[in-house]
Motif scaffolding. Sequence first.
Motif, PDB file in Angstrom:
ATOM      1  N   ILE A 343       0.831  -1.199   0.000  1.00 27.23           N
ATOM      2  CA  ILE A 343       0.000   0.000   0.000  1.00 27.23           C
ATOM      3  C   ILE A 343       0.868   1.252   0.000  1.00 27.23           C
ATOM      4  CG2 ILE A 343      -0.193   0.222   2.511  1.00 27.23           C
ATOM      5  CD1 ILE A 343      -3.197   0.915   2.010  1.00 27.23           C
ATOM      6  N   ASN A 344       0.412   2.264  -0.709  1.00 24.25           N
ATOM      7  CA  ASN A 344       1.118   3.537  -0.793  1.00 24.25           C
ATOM      8  C   ASN A 344       0.633   4.446   0.341  1.00 24.25           C
ATOM      9  OD1 ASN A 344       2.161   6.050  -1.396  1.00 24.25           O
ATOM     10  ND2 ASN A 344       1.641   5.973  -3.565  1.00 24.25           N
ATOM     11  N   PRO A 345       1.479   4.724   1.348  1.00 27.27           N
ATOM     12  CA  PRO A 345       1.031   5.552   2.474  1.00 27.27           C
ATOM     13  C   PRO A 345       0.752   6.997   2.079  1.00 27.27           C
ATOM     14  CG  PRO A 345       3.394   5.152   2.612  1.00 27.27           C
ATOM     15  CD  PRO A 345       2.880   4.304   1.494  1.00 27.27           C
ATOM     16  N   TYR A 346       1.296   7.435   0.944  1.00 28.70           N
ATOM     17  CA  TYR A 346       1.072   8.809   0.489  1.00 28.70           C
ATOM     18  C   TYR A 346      -0.353   9.001  -0.025  1.00 28.70           C
ATOM     19  CZ  TYR A 346       6.192   8.946   0.535  1.00 28.70           C
ATOM     20  OH  TYR A 346       7.510   8.861   0.910  1.00 28.70           O
ATOM     21  N   SER A 347      -0.888   7.975  -0.684  1.00 29.05           N
ATOM     22  CA  SER A 347      -2.204   8.112  -1.314  1.00 29.05           C
ATOM     23  C   SER A 347      -3.265   7.215  -0.694  1.00 29.05           C
ATOM     24  CB  SER A 347      -2.099   7.800  -2.815  1.00 29.05           C
ATOM     25  OG  SER A 347      -1.703   6.447  -3.014  1.00 29.05           O
ATOM     26  N   GLY A 348      -2.846   6.172   0.019  1.00 23.84           N
ATOM     27  CA  GLY A 348      -3.792   5.252   0.626  1.00 23.84           C
ATOM     28  C   GLY A 348      -4.280   4.167  -0.321  1.00 23.84           C
ATOM     29  N   ASP A 349      -3.777   4.165  -1.579  1.00 23.93           N
ATOM     30  CA  ASP A 349      -4.161   3.094  -2.505  1.00 23.93           C
ATOM     31  C   ASP A 349      -2.932   2.253  -2.848  1.00 23.93           C
ATOM     32  OD1 ASP A 349      -2.682   4.548  -4.346  1.00 23.93           O
ATOM     33  OD2 ASP A 349      -4.423   5.368  -5.377  1.00 23.93           O
ATOM     34  N   TYR A 350      -3.040   1.444  -3.913  1.00 24.93           N
ATOM     35  CA  TYR A 350      -1.942   0.537  -4.251  1.00 24.93           C
ATOM     36  C   TYR A 350      -1.141   1.010  -5.457  1.00 24.93           C
ATOM     37  CZ  TYR A 350      -4.274  -2.611  -1.012  1.00 24.93           C
ATOM     38  OH  TYR A 350      -4.835  -3.151   0.114  1.00 24.93           O
ATOM     39  N   LYS A 351      -1.366   2.232  -5.894  1.00 29.55           N
ATOM     40  CA  LYS A 351      -0.620   2.772  -7.034  1.00 29.55           C
ATOM     41  C   LYS A 351       0.522   3.648  -6.529  1.00 29.55           C
ATOM     42  CE  LYS A 351      -4.417   2.677 -10.376  1.00 29.55           C
ATOM     43  NZ  LYS A 351      -5.253   3.466 -11.317  1.00 29.55           N
ATOM     44  N   TRP A 352       1.676   3.463  -7.149  1.00 30.68           N
ATOM     45  CA  TRP A 352       2.875   4.178  -6.731  1.00 30.68           C
ATOM     46  C   TRP A 352       3.498   4.924  -7.903  1.00 30.68           C
ATOM     47  CZ3 TRP A 352       5.385   3.888  -1.865  1.00 30.68           C
ATOM     48  CH2 TRP A 352       4.841   2.974  -0.976  1.00 30.68           C
ATOM     49  N   ASP A 353       3.910   6.148  -7.665  1.00 34.56           N
ATOM     50  CA  ASP A 353       4.877   6.794  -8.533  1.00 34.56           C
ATOM     51  C   ASP A 353       6.223   6.167  -8.185  1.00 34.56           C
ATOM     52  OD1 ASP A 353       7.023   8.891  -9.097  1.00 34.56           O
ATOM     53  OD2 ASP A 353       5.286   9.791 -10.076  1.00 34.56           O
ATOM     54  N   LEU A 354       7.027   5.850  -9.194  1.00 37.85           N
ATOM     55  CA  LEU A 354       8.282   5.150  -8.923  1.00 37.85           C
ATOM     56  C   LEU A 354       9.171   5.899  -7.942  1.00 37.85           C
ATOM     57  CD1 LEU A 354       9.677   3.432 -12.131  1.00 37.85           C
ATOM     58  CD2 LEU A 354       9.104   2.413  -9.935  1.00 37.85           C
ATOM     59  N   GLN A 355       9.160   7.226  -8.015  1.00 36.98           N
ATOM     60  CA  GLN A 355       9.989   8.011  -7.099  1.00 36.98           C
ATOM     61  C   GLN A 355       9.560   7.771  -5.656  1.00 36.98           C
ATOM     62  OE1 GLN A 355      10.156  12.203  -7.894  1.00 36.98           O
ATOM     63  NE2 GLN A 355      11.257  12.666  -6.013  1.00 36.98           N
ATOM     64  N   ASN A 356       8.242   7.709  -5.412  1.00 36.70           N
ATOM     65  CA  ASN A 356       7.735   7.483  -4.060  1.00 36.70           C
ATOM     66  C   ASN A 356       8.147   6.118  -3.526  1.00 36.70           C
ATOM     67  OD1 ASN A 356       4.647   9.219  -4.780  1.00 36.70           O
ATOM     68  ND2 ASN A 356       6.483  10.000  -3.808  1.00 36.70           N
ATOM     69  N   ILE A 357       7.973   5.097  -4.357  1.00 36.61           N
ATOM     70  CA  ILE A 357       8.260   3.752  -3.864  1.00 36.61           C
ATOM     71  C   ILE A 357       9.754   3.544  -3.660  1.00 36.61           C
ATOM     72  CG2 ILE A 357       8.478   2.478  -6.054  1.00 36.61           C
ATOM     73  CD1 ILE A 357       6.717   0.282  -4.713  1.00 36.61           C
ATOM     74  N   ASN A 358      10.584   4.214  -4.477  1.00 39.36           N
ATOM     75  CA  ASN A 358      12.027   4.080  -4.315  1.00 39.36           C
ATOM     76  C   ASN A 358      12.538   4.769  -3.059  1.00 39.36           C
ATOM     77  OD1 ASN A 358      12.561   2.439  -6.496  1.00 39.36           O
ATOM     78  ND2 ASN A 358      12.810   4.131  -7.918  1.00 39.36           N
ATOM     79  N   GLU A 359      11.781   5.756  -2.559  1.00 39.40           N
ATOM     80  CA  GLU A 359      12.161   6.391  -1.295  1.00 39.40           C
ATOM     81  C   GLU A 359      12.055   5.390  -0.140  1.00 39.40           C
ATOM     82  OE1 GLU A 359       9.601   9.728  -0.889  1.00 39.40           O
ATOM     83  OE2 GLU A 359      10.566  10.884  -2.480  1.00 39.40           O
ATOM     84  N   ILE A 360      11.090   4.503  -0.229  1.00 42.53           N
ATOM     85  CA  ILE A 360      10.879   3.500   0.815  1.00 42.53           C
ATOM     86  C   ILE A 360      11.650   2.222   0.517  1.00 42.53           C
ATOM     87  CG2 ILE A 360       9.107   2.016   1.866  1.00 42.53           C
ATOM     88  CD1 ILE A 360       7.154   4.305   1.543  1.00 42.53           C
ATOM     89  N   TYR A 412      -9.623   7.473 -11.884  1.00 42.65           N
ATOM     90  CA  TYR A 412     -10.919   7.873 -11.337  1.00 42.65           C
ATOM     91  C   TYR A 412     -10.780   8.505  -9.956  1.00 42.65           C
ATOM     92  CZ  TYR A 412     -15.765   7.761  -9.847  1.00 42.65           C
ATOM     93  OH  TYR A 412     -17.007   8.131  -9.384  1.00 42.65           O
ATOM     94  N   GLN A 413      -9.952   7.905  -9.092  1.00 40.14           N
ATOM     95  CA  GLN A 413      -9.822   8.415  -7.725  1.00 40.14           C
ATOM     96  C   GLN A 413      -9.300   9.852  -7.722  1.00 40.14           C
ATOM     97  OE1 GLN A 413      -6.998   6.409  -5.150  1.00 40.14           O
ATOM     98  NE2 GLN A 413      -8.169   6.939  -3.340  1.00 40.14           N
ATOM     99  N   LEU A 414      -8.304  10.122  -8.556  1.00 43.82           N
ATOM    100  CA  LEU A 414      -7.750  11.475  -8.653  1.00 43.82           C
ATOM    101  C   LEU A 414      -8.807  12.471  -9.116  1.00 43.82           C
ATOM    102  CD1 LEU A 414      -5.270  13.425  -8.718  1.00 43.82           C
ATOM    103  CD2 LEU A 414      -4.970  12.735 -11.104  1.00 43.82           C
ATOM    104  N   ILE A 415      -9.550  12.098 -10.147  1.00 44.30           N
ATOM    105  CA  ILE A 415     -10.581  12.990 -10.695  1.00 44.30           C
ATOM    106  C   ILE A 415     -11.725  13.153  -9.693  1.00 44.30           C
ATOM    107  CG2 ILE A 415     -12.250  13.288 -12.581  1.00 44.30           C
ATOM    108  CD1 ILE A 415     -10.214  11.617 -14.305  1.00 44.30           C
ATOM    109  N   GLN A 416     -12.059  12.077  -8.994  1.00 40.44           N
ATOM    110  CA  GLN A 416     -13.098  12.149  -7.962  1.00 40.44           C
ATOM    111  C   GLN A 416     -12.702  13.146  -6.872  1.00 40.44           C
ATOM    112  OE1 GLN A 416     -13.424   8.813  -5.229  1.00 40.44           O
ATOM    113  NE2 GLN A 416     -15.668   8.855  -5.427  1.00 40.44           N
TER     114      GLN A 416
END
Length: 462
Positions: A343-360, A412-416
Motif C-alpha cells: 500500500i502507498n502511504p502517500y495516497s492510501g491506494d496501491y498505485k505508486w509513482d516510482l519516485q515514491n516507492i524508491n524512497e521507501i 478515477y480516484q484522482l478525478i473524484q
Amino acid sequence: MKAIQSLSSKILAAFIVLVGISHHANAQKTMLDKIVAKVGDEYILYSDIKNQELSLLQNNVAIESGMDCEILEGLMYEALLTHQAVIDSVEVGDEVVNQEMESRLNMIAAQMPDGIKGLETFYGKSVAQIKAEFFEIIKKRMQAERMKDEITSGVDVTPKEVKTFYNNLPKDSIPYINSKVSVAQIVLYPELTEEDRQKAFDKIKASRERVTNGDISFKMEAFNTSDDPGSKTQGGSLGWQTRGTMVPEFEAELFKLEKGEISPIFETQFGYHYIQMIERKGDNYHVRHVLVSPQTDRNALVACKVKLDSIYNAINKGEISFEEAANIFTEDENGKGKGGKIINPYSGDYKWDLQNINEIDPSMSRFVDMLNVNDYSKPSLYDNYMEQKSGVRIVKLLDKTKPHLANLKDDYQLIQMAALAKKKQEVIDKWIQNKINANYIWVEDAYISKCTFKYGWITTGS
C-alpha cells in the motif's frame, strides 16, 4: 488542477505557511500599524498583510501587483471562519494547539543553523515566550480550518457528477500523470536466535565501554559502529526532535538524561541502543545514539531462501497462486491478507509513482524495469531499510501505466478528489456570501477603491 483552484484556497494555503509566523515579531517592530478591515469581531491589520508578503517572499513567491488585495481577501475569509467558529462553539483544545505549535516551531528550528537555539536567538526570546506569543494566532487558524471542515462535512460526489466534472474540464487543465506501478511481494525473514541477540548486545556493550572509558569520542564511535545509516555519518546525531517522534522505548530513556549524560543500553524493535543527551528544551531534544541491530546467522538466511524457493516452485507449477501464497506465507504484515500488495502511504491506494516507492524501497525500480505485468521475480535478498532487517522476497508486478493525460478509467480516484474539492469550494463560496450578508464588514477606503474582490465583502456597508 487549474480548474478547481480558487483564490481563497490558494491564499489560505500561503497564509498558514509557517515561515510567515517567524517574520511576525520582527515586522511588528518596524512597521506603522493600522486596522484595514473588520469582519464581525475580528480585526485585520496592515501588518498582517505585510507579514504574509514577507512569508511569500521567503518561499520564493514573487510579489505581483494586486497581491495585497488577494492577501487581504484571504485574511478576511479566515476571519469570517474564525468569527463563525466562536458563534457556533467550534472549539480547538489547548492540548491540540500546543501539539501543532510544537510541530511548527520544530519545522522553523530545522531551517535554523543552530536549531532551537537559533530560533531563540532570532526572536530574542525563550521557546516558552515564543509559544505564549503565538498560541492565540495558531488557535484561531486551527479554529478556522475546523469551521471549514464542518461547513463541508456532508459534501460528497456521485459517479455522474465526477464524469460531468471531467467532461467539462478545459483540455489544458487536465493533468499529465506520470507512470504508476502496483506491486506485491512475498517476504520471509530468518528468525533471530538468542545467540544472534547476544552477539549484538556484546558488540554494543563493548562500544559503550569504549566511549565511557574515553578511548574514543561518541561521534567517531557512532560513525564506526552504528547500524543507523541516517545518523551514523552525522556522528550519531538525530538533530532536534520533539516528544512523540521516536518510539516510546527510545524516548523513555532519553528523557531521563541530563545534558552530556549517556544512557544505559536498551532495546527497541530496531535493536540495541545507547544515547547521549546533547541538549534539551522542554519537549524538544537533541541527542546522538549508537544502534546495533542483531544480524541473523548466514545459515538461517540460506534456510529462509530454501523455503521461499519451494514456494516459488509451487507458484510456477500452478499448485498455488501468488496471492494465496502471499496471504499464507508472507511476513510483511502490511501485505498479509491483501495478496501481498504494497500500500502507498502517500495516497492510501496501491498505485505508486516510482519516485515514491524508491524512497521507501530503493531496489524496487530494478524489479519494475525487469518484469512484465503479472510476472514475478525469483527469490532474492531483501534489505528492509524501514525496519533495519534482511530477508528474502519474491516481487510481482501487478500493473504499470504509461505516462498519460488523466482519464476516468485509469485515474478515477484522482478525478473524484478534484470533483469533490470543486463541489466543496462551491459550498464554501455560498456560505461566505451568506455570512457576509449577515455580519458587519468594514474595509478601509483605500482597499475598496483599488481591490476587485472575488466575494461581495463591501456590499453590506463600510
